[in-house]
Design an enzyme around this catalytic site. Structure first.
Site, PDB file in Angstrom:
ATOM      1  N   HIS A 577      -7.596  57.127   2.461  1.00  0.00           N
ATOM      2  CA  HIS A 577      -8.764  57.998   2.325  1.00  0.00           C
ATOM      3  C   HIS A 577      -9.754  57.421   1.311  1.00  0.00           C
ATOM      4  O   HIS A 577     -10.958  57.387   1.543  1.00  0.00           O
ATOM      5  CB  HIS A 577      -8.303  59.392   1.886  1.00  0.00           C
ATOM      6  N   GLU A 813      -6.234  45.820  22.099  1.00  0.00           N
ATOM      7  CA  GLU A 813      -5.607  46.281  20.864  1.00  0.00           C
ATOM      8  C   GLU A 813      -4.111  45.997  20.853  1.00  0.00           C
ATOM      9  O   GLU A 813      -3.484  45.956  19.799  1.00  0.00           O
ATOM     10  CB  GLU A 813      -5.796  47.797  20.705  1.00  0.00           C
ATOM     11  N   ASP A 837      -5.939  47.706  15.225  1.00  0.00           N
ATOM     12  CA  ASP A 837      -4.657  47.910  15.900  1.00  0.00           C
ATOM     13  C   ASP A 837      -4.042  46.583  16.329  1.00  0.00           C
ATOM     14  O   ASP A 837      -2.820  46.400  16.241  1.00  0.00           O
ATOM     15  CB  ASP A 837      -4.823  48.823  17.115  1.00  0.00           C
ATOM     16  N   CYS A 884     -14.854  45.070  17.684  1.00  0.00           N
ATOM     17  CA  CYS A 884     -15.334  46.314  17.093  1.00  0.00           C
ATOM     18  C   CYS A 884     -14.443  46.798  15.950  1.00  0.00           C
ATOM     19  O   CYS A 884     -14.647  47.892  15.427  1.00  0.00           O
ATOM     20  CB  CYS A 884     -15.447  47.411  18.147  1.00  0.00           C
TER      21      CYS A 884
END
Length: 950
Positions: A577, A813, A837, A884
């Protein structure tokens, strides 16, 4: 609260299908006065969102939030279907439990069913049950043992009256996780029973999680109803678990030995009289758990099987937990401990088997219980205790290596913020005064949160809006009011309610609910600080470096880029976070720097490099000046990049690359274009779904997609179809718990299982496109048939809704997609590589792992090889490739990706200008040579060192 009773059960029902079963349930709920007509629609809508099948032949149909107004009274009705009802996907239901509830009370029912669901062959037993009593017994599972151990004994407590003594007993039961926070209020309504010799008895079955008995005595002799008050038993009753204890207690009282209880000076003496938890002289041993994911199902099963080889009792507990010891032979009990890596376990065994059993079990735990483990230091104390003895603040001139989380160089005095311990009284002055204190604190915090909402951007502001909603939750305030009525202080009542609510959420083992628990604790401490008159630490006058364990939602208020030069956290990885917030605000950050960083003296000069993940403590003047010069040069480069943000990204030798933006929703599309984006390379559509309490319909989605396309004004839009699953579930799509959700039902796997949802999304996209360039890509494709099924769905809809400029592709991914790139490239229009990923799957490292995330680096040669393989396959068939993931915005990665001939880079809007400038500064042929050399390296570190030399 939802409870199960035989009167609620209708045996021997029949239904042709799920729809018929739902009608029977709705009719029963209406007939019994629990709900109004129309509740059937809520049951049907809920099933459309996601099956309510639990497993083991049980389903729990319930209404949607929109039909809660139709509920007259909370209750359940159970229908047995001996012939079974197909609930979808071949899942047979033999018992349907229809729920009428105004809130999330069905979660409590799930807890009640947990033990039963863990039994084998329950479905068959439910089908064969011949009576309501038998069926109810099956649902209640095996009888629970009565908790009675040292933590449930409180002797010589400084209390003033009977009510306070009862409150203390209830508190002991709550800390042992036997009861919910409202148990103390329940006891206030129970008529106490005198046992003789000044001993009293209270018990209740309400608000009970597991049976337990607390025994407490006052420090000074008291009287109650003109009789002596020497001790009090508080029983949390559940079934017949207390029967044997009650018989033993009667014998003690008949024999006149009650004084042995109330005159006892140790908990062991009480337990010896009552026959409670294992006596203190049972042999015991401690060991630190080293399994990376703690004591989850597989290692727990090994441990339980080993223990069953010994004839006798063996128990285990967490050393630093208030939970009672549990039987090592019970798999469900072992899992209920929630033991994590680094926590200390204490094993106790009967004297007759301890010499044989304990060494075997300790050795098995040390060796990993069938798993490979990284060894931990051997110690009788938890790792945290050992670390606390040797931790020292980093010395002046030292360099601390963490994880680079947000690029940039920052310097300033350390502003160390650690969680404070609050001291507050357990008892209040008066109910009225404490109620006023709590209401005033809640109002103040609500006002503070409103200020934060107004000064924050939308994403961060929504966190605080959620906190305001939690503050206004009547369930929290009602529970607190009950505790105030018992004489608790406002602080004690509030924190007890918050702790109970958070623990209830955490116990459900759901990622979204766990986040809600963290938010609950966050607002809990904010209100507690108000009640205790504790104010936040004063910030330094000059820009500073914020040093914390981790940056929580409430800490965002401190993250003013004009005051916070940089962030250093002790915990977390690059996707934590704190890292996400720091990148969003453009604040350089290093995370995962270790606990020792928290021991720095306030004001210690710090220099941090958010690109390299290094923190220099009180650096020498020459090092500081070099770093500041580098920072100033970078700032100048960024300013120049911003001025030229609308210029195309073309290398010095004429090779063009498109630079697009990653976005989550359409409201900020104008700002994205203003920052120089040549299009949108990733629209994360799951954020649109997460913003609704149920799946958005076609019209709602179409309006959102049209807003993005309108804002792009002819620029291309690349849309990722709904990417949710076990790792990021939607609240209205329950998904069965998965041991490893990253390898479970997510992305294309989930949407292909729910084709109506995917068709609605595709239909909305095609309608919104008109004549504008639309690119649709499917996430988590790992097999060719997944791509073909998704493409067929689009082509079928495209015949109905023509689109002039449409391309279809997949996200790369999963390593299998890269390895199959040559086959896939014949059929797709493009590839978009999701390096976040792809990196974690290739390196088998969870990118959120606190100690391994630094190694989850997309510049690892193995990841680069998969990117190279994908680009070569695509270009051989005339297809384009984008990146991306976060690697696309990494300044050190941009020249490597250029050299691998990637056609498009899609980054956060803040990074567009810088990435374009990096491309313009590069030479494509030099970049290709760099990439070829990078593929030959043996580590990500070696690749980064290579880039530094070029």
């Amino acid at each position: 609260m939802l409870e199960l009773a035989k009167e609620q059960i209708a045996m021997g029902q029949t239904a042709a299908d799920k729809a018929a079963a739902l009608r029977l349930l709705a009719d029963r709920l209406v007939a019994d006065g629990l709900v109004a007509q129309g509740y059937l629609q809520g049951l049907q809508d809920r099933e459309a969102q996601g099956s309510t099948f639990l497993g083991q032949g049980i389903a729990i149909p319930h209404g949607t939030p929109q039909t809660r107004d139709l509920v007259y009274a909370t209750g359940v009705r159970l229908l047995q279907f001996p012939d079974g009802v197909d609930w979808g996907d071949g899942q047979m239901v033999y018992l349907a439990i229809g729920i009428a509830a105004r809130s999330d009370e069905h979660l409590r029912l799930l807890q009640l069913l947990t033990r039963a669901l863990g039994e084998t062959d329950l479905a068959e037993a439910l089908r064969r049950a011949s009576s309501a009593e038998a069926l109810l017994k099956l649902l209640q599972g095996a009888p629970q043992e009565l908790a009675l151990d040292a933590q449930l004994v409180g002797l010589n407590l400084p209390v003033e009256d009977f009510d306070e003594l009862a409150w203390r007993g209830a508190r002991l039961l709550q800390r042992a996780d036997c009861v919910d926070s409202g148990f103390a209020a329940v006891l206030q309504q129970v008529e106490p029973l005198p046992l003789g010799e000044g001993l009293w008895w209270l018990h209740s079955e309400r608000q009970v999680r597991q049976p337990g008995l607390a025994f407490i005595t006052p420090q000074q002799p008291l009287r109650y109803r003109d009789q002596p008050l020497n001790g009090l038993f508080c029983l949390a009753s559940l079934g017949a678990a207390h029967q044997a204890l009650l018989e033993r207690l009667c014998e003690v009282l008949i024999e006149g030995r009650g004084q042995m209880l109330y005159q006892a000076t140790s908990s062991r003496a009480v337990l010896e009289v009552l026959g409670g938890e294992a006596p203190a002289d049972w042999p015991s041993a401690r060991i630190v758990l080293a399994n990376p994911h703690g004591l989850h199902a597989r290692p727990a099963k090994v441990l339980a099987q080993l223990a069953k080889g010994f004839e006798g009792e063996i128990r285990v507990r967490l050393v630093d937990s208030a939970q009672p010891a549990v039987s090592v032979k019970s798999l469900s009990k072992l899992l209920s401990l929630g033991a994590r890596r680094g926590q200390a376990l204490e094993l106790v065994a009967e004297p007759g088997i301890a010499a044989d059993a304990l060494p075997v079990l300790l050795a098995a735990i040390e060796q990993g219980l069938g798993e490979e483990v990284e060894p931990l230091p051997q110690s009788a104390e938890p790792v945290a205790s050992v670390a606390a003895q040797v931790l020292q603040a980093p010395a002046a001139g030292s360099r601390v290596q963490g994880v680079g989380a947000a690029p940039g160089i920052a310097s300033g005095p350390a502003h160390v913020c650690v969680e404070r311990e609050f001291d507050y009284p357990l008892r209040g002055e008066s109910c009225a005064e404490e109620r006023q204190k709590l209401r005033q604190a809640l109002a103040t915090v609500h006002s503070e949160l409103q200020t934060l909402v107004q000064r924050s951007d939308k994403a961060i502001g929504e966190i605080f809006v959620t906190h305001q909603e939690m503050l206004a939750d009547p369930a929290l305030t009602d529970d607190a009011e009950q505790r105030l009525a018992q004489g608790e202080s406002a602080a004690a009542a509030w924190m007890a309610v918050i702790d109970a609510a958070a623990r209830q959420q955490e116990a459900l083992h759901d990622a979204l609910l766990a986040e809600r628990a963290a938010d609950l604790r966050d607002i809990g401490r904010r209100v507690l600080a108000q009640l205790c008159g504790v104010h936040a630490q004063a910030e330094p006058e000059q820009p500073y470096v914020l040093v914390m364990t981790e940056v929580g939602p409430s800490d965002v208020a401190r993250l003013d880029p004009n005051r916070v030069a940089g962030i250093v956290t002790a915990q977390g990885g690059a996707t934590a976070h704190s890292a996400i917030v720091a990148r969003a605000l453009g604040i350089p950050a290093v995370v995962g720097a270790g606990a020792a960083i928290l021991l720095l003296e306030a004001g210690t000069p710090l220099l941090l490099d958010g690109q390299r993940g290094v923190v220099s403590v009180a650096p020498p003047e020459d090092e500081l000046q070099r770093a500041l010069a580098e920072r100033d040069a970078r700032e100048q480069r960024l300013q120049a990049a911003w001025a030229n943000r609308f210029e195309p990204a073309v290398t010095r030798d004429g090779h063009a690359v498109e630079v697009f933006a990653n976005i989550g929703e359409g409201s900020g599309i104008a700002k994205v274009v203003e920052q120089g984006a040549e299009g949108v390379g990733l629209l994360r559509t799951e954020l649109i779904f997460m913003a609704h309490t149920q799946a958005p319909d076609v019209a709602t989605q179409e309006a959102e997609y049209r807003r993005v396309l309108d804002g792009l004004d002819g620029r291309p839009l690349v849309v990722r179809t709904l990417d949710v699953g076990g790792d990021k579930p939607l609240p209205y799509w329950p998904i069965n718990a998965e041991e490893n959700p990253f390898l479970g039902v997510r992305g294309i796997r989930l949407t292909l299982q729910r084709p109506h949802v995917m068709e609605d999304q595709l239909r909305a996209l095609l309608r919104a496109a008109d004549q504008r360039p639309l690119r649709i890509m499917f996430p988590m494709v790992g097999q060719v048939h997944e791509w073909r099924e998704a493409r067929a769905m689009v082509e079928r809809l495209r015949a109905e809704i023509p689109v002039a400029d449409l391309q279809l592709g997949i996200m790369v991914e999963v390593p299998s997609a890269a390895l199959l790139a040559a086959q896939l490239a014949r059929e797709v229009d493009f590839f978009s590589i999701g390096t976040n990923d792809l990196t974690q799957y290739t390196l088998a490292i969870d990118r959120g792992h606190p100690s391994l995330s630094a190694q989850a680096d997309g510049l690892h040669p193995a990841v680069l090889s998969l990117i190279d393989m994908t680009v070569r396959a695509a270009h051989a068939h005339g297809k384009w490739v984008g990146v991306c993931g976060e690697l696309a915005a990494d300044p050190q990665a941009v020249p490597v990706l250029l050299g691998l001939d990637v056609d498009e880079l899609s980054v956060s809007a803040r990074s567009i200008a810088e990435v374009k400038a990096l491309v313009r500064q590069a030479d494509h042929q030099t970049a290709r040579a760099l990439a070829r050399e990078a593929l030959q390296q043996d580590s990500a570190a070696a690749v980064r060192a290579l880039v530094e030399r070029y």
